[in-house]
Write an enzyme that holds these catalytic residues in place. Structure first.
Site, PDB file in Angstrom:
ATOM      1  N   PHE A 103       6.437  -7.166  75.111  1.00  0.00           N
ATOM      2  CA  PHE A 103       6.668  -6.009  74.155  1.00  0.00           C
ATOM      3  C   PHE A 103       6.497  -6.722  72.709  1.00  0.00           C
ATOM      4  O   PHE A 103       5.969  -5.810  71.715  1.00  0.00           O
ATOM      5  CB  PHE A 103       8.042  -5.473  74.141  1.00  0.00           C
ATOM      6  N   LYS A 134      -1.767  -3.800  81.940  1.00  0.00           N
ATOM      7  CA  LYS A 134      -0.617  -3.174  81.842  1.00  0.00           C
ATOM      8  C   LYS A 134       0.197  -3.411  80.589  1.00  0.00           C
ATOM      9  O   LYS A 134       0.681  -4.486  80.780  1.00  0.00           O
ATOM     10  CB  LYS A 134       0.311  -3.447  82.944  1.00  0.00           C
ATOM     11  N   GLU A 167       6.075  -1.322  78.851  1.00  0.00           N
ATOM     12  CA  GLU A 167       6.629   0.027  78.806  1.00  0.00           C
ATOM     13  C   GLU A 167       7.374   0.366  77.593  1.00  0.00           C
ATOM     14  O   GLU A 167       7.439   1.535  77.179  1.00  0.00           O
ATOM     15  CB  GLU A 167       7.463   0.383  79.914  1.00  0.00           C
ATOM     16  N   SER A 173       9.069 -12.996  79.753  1.00  0.00           N
ATOM     17  CA  SER A 173      10.325 -13.789  80.024  1.00  0.00           C
ATOM     18  C   SER A 173      10.000 -14.825  81.007  1.00  0.00           C
ATOM     19  O   SER A 173       9.255 -14.578  82.098  1.00  0.00           O
ATOM     20  CB  SER A 173      11.527 -13.202  80.254  1.00  0.00           C
ATOM     21  N   CYS A 222       7.360 -16.014  70.590  1.00  0.00           N
ATOM     22  CA  CYS A 222       7.778 -17.011  71.654  1.00  0.00           C
ATOM     23  C   CYS A 222       7.594 -18.296  70.867  1.00  0.00           C
ATOM     24  O   CYS A 222       7.812 -19.328  71.644  1.00  0.00           O
ATOM     25  CB  CYS A 222       6.596 -16.961  72.620  1.00  0.00           C
ATOM     26  N   GLU A 237      17.663 -18.479  75.858  1.00  0.00           N
ATOM     27  CA  GLU A 237      16.658 -17.917  74.833  1.00  0.00           C
ATOM     28  C   GLU A 237      17.383 -16.748  74.241  1.00  0.00           C
ATOM     29  O   GLU A 237      17.659 -15.847  74.904  1.00  0.00           O
ATOM     30  CB  GLU A 237      15.403 -17.418  75.567  1.00  0.00           C
TER      31      GLU A 237
HETATM   32  P1  NAD Z   1       9.571  -9.253  80.222  1.00  0.00           P
HETATM   33  O1  NAD Z   1       9.414 -10.172  81.011  1.00  0.00           O
HETATM   34  O2  NAD Z   1      10.799  -8.337  80.206  1.00  0.00           O
HETATM   35  O3  NAD Z   1       8.320  -8.153  80.241  1.00  0.00           O
HETATM   36  C1  NAD Z   1       7.098  -8.575  80.592  1.00  0.00           C
HETATM   37  C2  NAD Z   1       6.325  -7.699  81.360  1.00  0.00           C
HETATM   38  O4  NAD Z   1       6.774  -7.774  82.711  1.00  0.00           O
HETATM   39  C3  NAD Z   1       6.533  -6.067  80.731  1.00  0.00           C
HETATM   40  O5  NAD Z   1       5.000  -5.762  81.291  1.00  0.00           O
HETATM   41  C4  NAD Z   1       7.247  -5.703  81.974  1.00  0.00           C
HETATM   42  O6  NAD Z   1       7.067  -4.415  82.211  1.00  0.00           O
HETATM   43  C5  NAD Z   1       7.317  -6.424  83.159  1.00  0.00           C
HETATM   44  N1  NAD Z   1       8.405  -6.629  83.896  1.00  0.00           N
HETATM   45  C6  NAD Z   1       9.620  -6.741  83.538  1.00  0.00           C
HETATM   46  N2  NAD Z   1      10.614  -7.076  84.599  1.00  0.00           N
HETATM   47  C7  NAD Z   1       9.830  -6.917  85.632  1.00  0.00           C
HETATM   48  C8  NAD Z   1      10.083  -7.381  87.168  1.00  0.00           C
HETATM   49  N3  NAD Z   1      11.368  -7.521  87.293  1.00  0.00           N
HETATM   50  N4  NAD Z   1       9.236  -7.307  87.654  1.00  0.00           N
HETATM   51  C9  NAD Z   1       7.942  -7.015  87.458  1.00  0.00           C
HETATM   52  N5  NAD Z   1       7.463  -6.851  86.272  1.00  0.00           N
HETATM   53  C10 NAD Z   1       8.371  -6.929  85.013  1.00  0.00           C
HETATM   54  O7  NAD Z   1       9.576  -9.694  78.860  1.00  0.00           O
HETATM   55  P2  NAD Z   1       9.697  -8.973  77.350  1.00  0.00           P
HETATM   56  O8  NAD Z   1      11.071  -8.887  76.968  1.00  0.00           O
HETATM   57  O9  NAD Z   1       8.635  -7.838  77.265  1.00  0.00           O
HETATM   58  O10 NAD Z   1       9.054 -10.167  76.191  1.00  0.00           O
HETATM   59  C11 NAD Z   1       9.674 -11.100  75.899  1.00  0.00           C
HETATM   60  C12 NAD Z   1       9.795 -12.475  76.590  1.00  0.00           C
HETATM   61  O11 NAD Z   1       8.196 -13.020  76.478  1.00  0.00           O
HETATM   62  C13 NAD Z   1      10.459 -13.756  75.834  1.00  0.00           C
HETATM   63  O12 NAD Z   1      11.097 -14.418  77.011  1.00  0.00           O
HETATM   64  C14 NAD Z   1       9.244 -14.311  75.141  1.00  0.00           C
HETATM   65  O13 NAD Z   1       9.606 -15.856  75.034  1.00  0.00           O
HETATM   66  C15 NAD Z   1       8.128 -14.008  75.992  1.00  0.00           C
HETATM   67  N6  NAD Z   1       6.755 -14.436  75.379  1.00  0.00           N
HETATM   68  C16 NAD Z   1       6.257 -15.585  75.786  1.00  0.00           C
HETATM   69  C17 NAD Z   1       5.125 -15.984  75.208  1.00  0.00           C
HETATM   70  C18 NAD Z   1       4.363 -16.980  75.683  1.00  0.00           C
HETATM   71  O14 NAD Z   1       3.134 -17.365  75.050  1.00  0.00           O
HETATM   72  N7  NAD Z   1       4.742 -18.263  76.109  1.00  0.00           N
HETATM   73  C19 NAD Z   1       4.451 -15.075  74.193  1.00  0.00           C
HETATM   74  C20 NAD Z   1       5.127 -13.625  73.994  1.00  0.00           C
HETATM   75  C21 NAD Z   1       6.457 -13.674  74.760  1.00  0.00           C
END
Ligand code: NAD
Length: 489
Positions: free
Chosen positions: A149, A173, A176, A226, A281, A382
């Site tokens: 997000f 994708k 959401e 994450s 991040c 985090e």
């Molecule tokens: P998230 O992991 O909750 O969601 C990321 C994606 O995964 C979304 O599209 C979501 O629909 C999907 N998703 C979520 N739960 C899922 C599951 N159980 N099974 C399958 N798909 C699932 O992450 P977020 O809250 O959207 O983003 C924040 C996180 O992203 C933080 O931890 C941040 O550090 C990390 N991040 C990392 C980088 C990097 O380059 N390392 C960059 C940006 C964000």
């Protein structure tokens, strides 16, 4: 209210779904869109369309494929304000931060436009008498991105331009929580006029993701999000034989040495910790002072934290916006309480923030936790919010050891005026992105985005040549043409 649709085979489609996810403007608390949680059938349609489009797209010369990217780049530039407003309204960050994000997205389109040069192969003549060896890079087929997000516009562009330029067909994708930005960007993609099925978008959440991970036509997956989900994506998709890279979470340290330019260290660390409300991040979340740096830094960073103007991201006075949603605000505030219960003091406490005119928003003001202990839960976790933890050690060796003892390795920064200290730090620190007198060491589009340890699962990273390698497979040809076969014409 924006209607969120899928884009499959060059058409806008409303999927038949059982559930929608409410998209909320974090500053106002109002519902601005509803994300359809697409089922496996939508992924199936997109993967089929992309698979059918692949043979012709792959055969399109690279210099013709990039003409579409030139057009996309111009459209993104011309519409940057509209896209940035959408980013602010669905993610909460300020308009300036949103625009900076889109500049990064556009830079990736520009770098990928060099693909005729970047994708070139190699040849060695006479590896044995009369035998030559050739290495070619060929596209994989259908590839997909699953996005988080916090950068609704930029993160898909760590991949999309490279995937298309190298001759793959593509499916994204979006998160959401923030689908609107990609709706606007896909209207521009539609204007570009890519051949049908080359670029596709399916909206949804876990069920949609699982269908992508399991689809046999999808050859490679890039994920950003994450760490727990990254680990899951990596294992499930690789067990299905796919090429995968999964970027995960972070807990980024900054070390401040006594010889640092203290005003610069304070200003830049505050921007890193509180910019985008700490939802980057590459946000600094642990500040480790060494020796005499402690007093000046702690006093200055507390002033910088409490002096930051928090508000609706479209108000030009706002220096920091809201966090993504109520669940996130509650989680961040609970983590601040956990830190306090573990013995940290809270010299700047951003809980229970109320912004006049935006009482329905999910704001957390900048927060400082001081005297955080290594090994405590608050040190390990985090937070992903505007919370900076302060720690103190006596030597640079202790500071690097403390930074390296964390499971994450996304970014580490150092503030110093000593070249020898800077060299020691960049040599020894266990992080993929390193800043020296820099607070957000975000790699340019022509460098890889290189998280380490539990911040990354895979080998090749996003952006630049890593993305070109990730989205291509090498083919090596050994050829013999005996000279006796040479005809005389
Ligand atoms: P998230 O992991 O909750 O969601 C990321 C994606 O995964 C979304 O599209 C979501 O629909 C999907 N998703 C979520 N739960 C899922 C599951 N159980 N099974 C399958 N798909 C699932 O992450 P977020 O809250 O959207 O983003 C924040 C996180 O992203 C933080 O931890 C941040 O550090 C990390 N991040 C990392 C980088 C990097 O380059 N390392 C960059 C940006 C964000």
């Amino acid at each position: 209210m924006e209607k969120v649709l899928n884009y499959i085979n060059g058409e806008w489609l409303e999927p038949a779904v059982a559930e929608y996810f409410d998209v909320i403007n974090p500053a106002t608390g109002l519902v601005i869109a509803r994300t359809p949680l697409s089922q496996a059938s939508a992924v199936e349609a997109a993967a089929q369309a992309a698979a059918q489009a692949f043979p012709a797209w792959r055969r399109t010369p690279a210099q013709d494929r990039v003409q579409y990217l030139f057009k996309l780049r111009d459209l993104l530039k011309a519409n940057i304000d509209e896209i940035s407003r959408a980013i602010t309204n669905e993610s909460g960050k300020t308009f300036e931060e949103a625009k900076a994000e889109m500049v990064r997205a556009i830079e990736n389109v520009e770098v990928a436009s060099g693909i005729p040069m970047l994708m070139k192969g190699e040849i060695s003549e006479d590896i044995a008498p009369g035998i030559d060896e050739i290495m070619l890079r060929q596209p994989l087929g259908v590839v997909a991105t699953i996005a988080p997000f916090n950068f609704p516009g930029m993160i898909p562009f760590w991949y999309l331009p490279y995937a298309l330029a190298t001759g793959n067909t593509y499916l994204v994708k979006p998160s959401e929580k923030v689908p609107v930005t990609m709706q606007i960007i896909f209207r521009l993609i539609d204007q570009v006029g890519f051949p049908q099925g080359v670029v596709n978008m399916v909206n949804g959440a876990k069920e949609t993701v699982d269908a992508i991970l399991d689809h046999p036509a999808i050859r490679a997956i890039t994920f950003v999000g994450s760490t727990n989900v990254a680990r899951y994506i990596y294992s499930r998709a690789s067990a299905n034989g796919k090429r995968v890279q999964a970027q995960g979470g972070a807990k980024n340290p900054v070390i401040i040495l006594p010889d640092a330019d203290m005003d610069m260290a304070i200003r830049i660390t505050a921007d890193s910790a509180f910019g985008c409300a700490g939802q980057r991040c590459l946000a600094t979340s642990l500040a480790i002072t060494v020796g005499e740096a402690r007093n000046d830094f702690c006093e200055g960073i507390c002033d910088a934290a409490s002096g930051r103007t928090v508000g609706y991201g479209l108000d030009s006075a706002a220096q920091m916006g809201a966090v993504i949603n109520a669940a996130s605000k509650t989680r961040i505030e609970q983590l601040i309480a956990l830190g306090a219960s573990e013995g940290a003091s809270v010299p700047v406490d951003g809980r229970n923030a109320v912004i006049p005119g935006y009482e329905g928003g999910t704001f957390v003001r900048p927060t400082i936790l001081a005297d955080v202990q290594p090994g405590s839960e608050i040190w390990k976790t985090e937070i992903f919010g505007p919370v900076l933890s302060l720690m103190h050690v006596n030597t640079i060796d202790d500071a690097i050891a403390l930074a390296n003892s964390h499971v994450y390795g996304n970014q580490a920064s150092l503030f110093t005026s000593s070249g020898a200290a800077a060299r020691k730090f960049r040599y020894e620190v266990e992080a993929g992105n390193v800043g020296i007198n820099i607070g957000v060491a975000a790699p340019m589009a022509f460098f890889p985005f290189s998280g380490w340890k539990d911040s990354f699962f895979g080998d090749l990273h996003g952006q630049g040549m890593d993305a070109v390698e990730f989205f291509t497979q090498k083919k090596v040809i050994v050829e013999r043409w005996p000279k006796e076969w040479t005809r005389k014409f």
